[in-house]
Design a protein around this motif. Structure first.
Motif, PDB file in Angstrom:
ATOM      1  N   ALA A  45       0.834  -1.196   0.000  1.00  0.00           N
ATOM      2  CA  ALA A  45       0.000   0.000   0.000  1.00  0.00           C
ATOM      3  C   ALA A  45       0.874   1.253   0.000  1.00  0.00           C
ATOM      4  N   GLY A  46       0.553   2.185  -0.879  1.00  0.00           N
ATOM      5  CA  GLY A  46       1.301   3.430  -0.971  1.00  0.00           C
ATOM      6  C   GLY A  46       2.599   3.303  -1.744  1.00  0.00           C
ATOM      7  N   LEU A  77       8.796 -10.380 -14.334  1.00  0.00           N
ATOM      8  CA  LEU A  77       8.358  -9.640 -13.160  1.00  0.00           C
ATOM      9  C   LEU A  77       8.003  -8.229 -13.583  1.00  0.00           C
ATOM     10  N   THR A  78       6.814  -7.783 -13.199  1.00  0.00           N
ATOM     11  CA  THR A  78       6.409  -6.421 -13.511  1.00  0.00           C
ATOM     12  C   THR A  78       6.152  -5.674 -12.210  1.00  0.00           C
ATOM     13  N   PHE A  79       6.328  -4.378 -12.259  1.00  0.00           N
ATOM     14  CA  PHE A  79       6.043  -3.511 -11.114  1.00  0.00           C
ATOM     15  C   PHE A  79       5.162  -2.377 -11.591  1.00  0.00           C
ATOM     16  N   LYS A  80       4.076  -2.157 -10.885  1.00  0.00           N
ATOM     17  CA  LYS A  80       3.195  -1.036 -11.193  1.00  0.00           C
ATOM     18  C   LYS A  80       3.139  -0.151  -9.959  1.00  0.00           C
ATOM     19  N   PRO A  81       3.658   1.070 -10.059  1.00  0.00           N
ATOM     20  CA  PRO A  81       3.655   1.953  -8.891  1.00  0.00           C
ATOM     21  C   PRO A  81       2.246   2.409  -8.532  1.00  0.00           C
ATOM     22  N   SER A  82       2.039   2.683  -7.246  1.00  0.00           N
ATOM     23  CA  SER A  82       0.741   3.177  -6.793  1.00  0.00           C
ATOM     24  C   SER A  82       0.595   4.649  -7.177  1.00  0.00           C
ATOM     25  N   GLN A  83      -0.623   5.134  -7.108  1.00  0.00           N
ATOM     26  CA  GLN A  83      -0.876   6.549  -7.395  1.00  0.00           C
ATOM     27  C   GLN A  83      -0.139   7.439  -6.395  1.00  0.00           C
ATOM     28  N   VAL A  84      -0.034   6.976  -5.146  1.00  0.00           N
ATOM     29  CA  VAL A  84       0.672   7.740  -4.110  1.00  0.00           C
ATOM     30  C   VAL A  84       2.149   7.893  -4.481  1.00  0.00           C
ATOM     31  N   LEU A  85       2.780   6.805  -4.922  1.00  0.00           N
ATOM     32  CA  LEU A  85       4.191   6.853  -5.314  1.00  0.00           C
ATOM     33  C   LEU A  85       4.377   7.722  -6.550  1.00  0.00           C
ATOM     34  N   LYS A  86       3.482   7.570  -7.530  1.00  0.00           N
ATOM     35  CA  LYS A  86       3.569   8.393  -8.729  1.00  0.00           C
ATOM     36  C   LYS A  86       3.475   9.878  -8.386  1.00  0.00           C
ATOM     37  N   ALA A  87       2.557  10.203  -7.500  1.00  0.00           N
ATOM     38  CA  ALA A  87       2.382  11.604  -7.095  1.00  0.00           C
ATOM     39  C   ALA A  87       3.615  12.121  -6.381  1.00  0.00           C
ATOM     40  N   ALA A  88       4.195  11.296  -5.508  1.00  0.00           N
ATOM     41  CA  ALA A  88       5.393  11.719  -4.763  1.00  0.00           C
ATOM     42  C   ALA A  88       6.576  11.943  -5.696  1.00  0.00           C
ATOM     43  N   ILE A  89       6.718  11.074  -6.708  1.00  0.00           N
ATOM     44  CA  ILE A  89       7.823  11.217  -7.662  1.00  0.00           C
ATOM     45  C   ILE A  89       7.653  12.446  -8.519  1.00  0.00           C
ATOM     46  N   ASN A  90       6.408  12.734  -8.880  1.00  0.00           N
ATOM     47  CA  ASN A  90       6.134  13.841  -9.793  1.00  0.00           C
ATOM     48  C   ASN A  90       5.835  15.147  -9.087  1.00  0.00           C
ATOM     49  N   GLU A  91       5.891  15.146  -7.786  1.00  0.00           N
ATOM     50  CA  GLU A  91       5.605  16.358  -7.024  1.00  0.00           C
ATOM     51  C   GLU A  91       6.639  17.429  -7.346  1.00  0.00           C
ATOM     52  N   GLN A  92       6.137  18.618  -7.633  1.00  0.00           N
ATOM     53  CA  GLN A  92       7.043  19.729  -7.968  1.00  0.00           C
ATOM     54  C   GLN A  92       7.075  20.700  -6.809  1.00  0.00           C
ATOM     55  N   ASP A  93       8.276  21.140  -6.464  1.00  0.00           N
ATOM     56  CA  ASP A  93       8.431  22.086  -5.346  1.00  0.00           C
ATOM     57  C   ASP A  93       8.262  23.505  -5.812  1.00  0.00           C
TER      58      ASP A  93
END
Length: 93
Positions: A45-46, A77-93
């Motif tokens: 989760a997350g 093996l595949t990995f699909k990131p969660s929306q929370v992780l995607k948002a954290a990676i793409n967060e702009q300061d």
């Protein structure tokens, strides 16, 4: 980040010894590996999902000779990131 870096972070955050921290990291990786080897999905989760998928046999071509070859079926093996992780990676300061 390497496994040694993870061990160091666990050591600094938990206060366990480096040996205990190393054992914890190894245990988590072993549990994940064993779960995936059984073909089971891991949902964190997350963070995201790890899933083993079956790729079917297919035709391919040797790029050096142009000869057609058969690429055998295999598990991937595949990995699909969660929306929370995607948002954290793409967060702009």
């Amino acid at each position: 980040m390497t496994k040694a870096d993870l061990v160091e972070k666990v050591y600094l955050k938990t206060g366990f010894s480096k040996k205990e921290s190393s054992d914890i990291v190894e245990m988590v990786f072993d549990l994940m590996k064993n779960t995936l080897e059984k073909g089971e999905k891991i949902k964190l989760a997350g963070f995201g999902n790890f899933v083993v998928k079956q790729k079917a046999t297919r035709r391919g071509r040797n790029p050096q000779t142009g000869e057609e070859i058969e690429i055998s079926s295999r598990n991937i093996l595949t990995f699909k990131p969660s929306q929370v992780l995607k948002a954290a990676i793409n967060e702009q300061d």
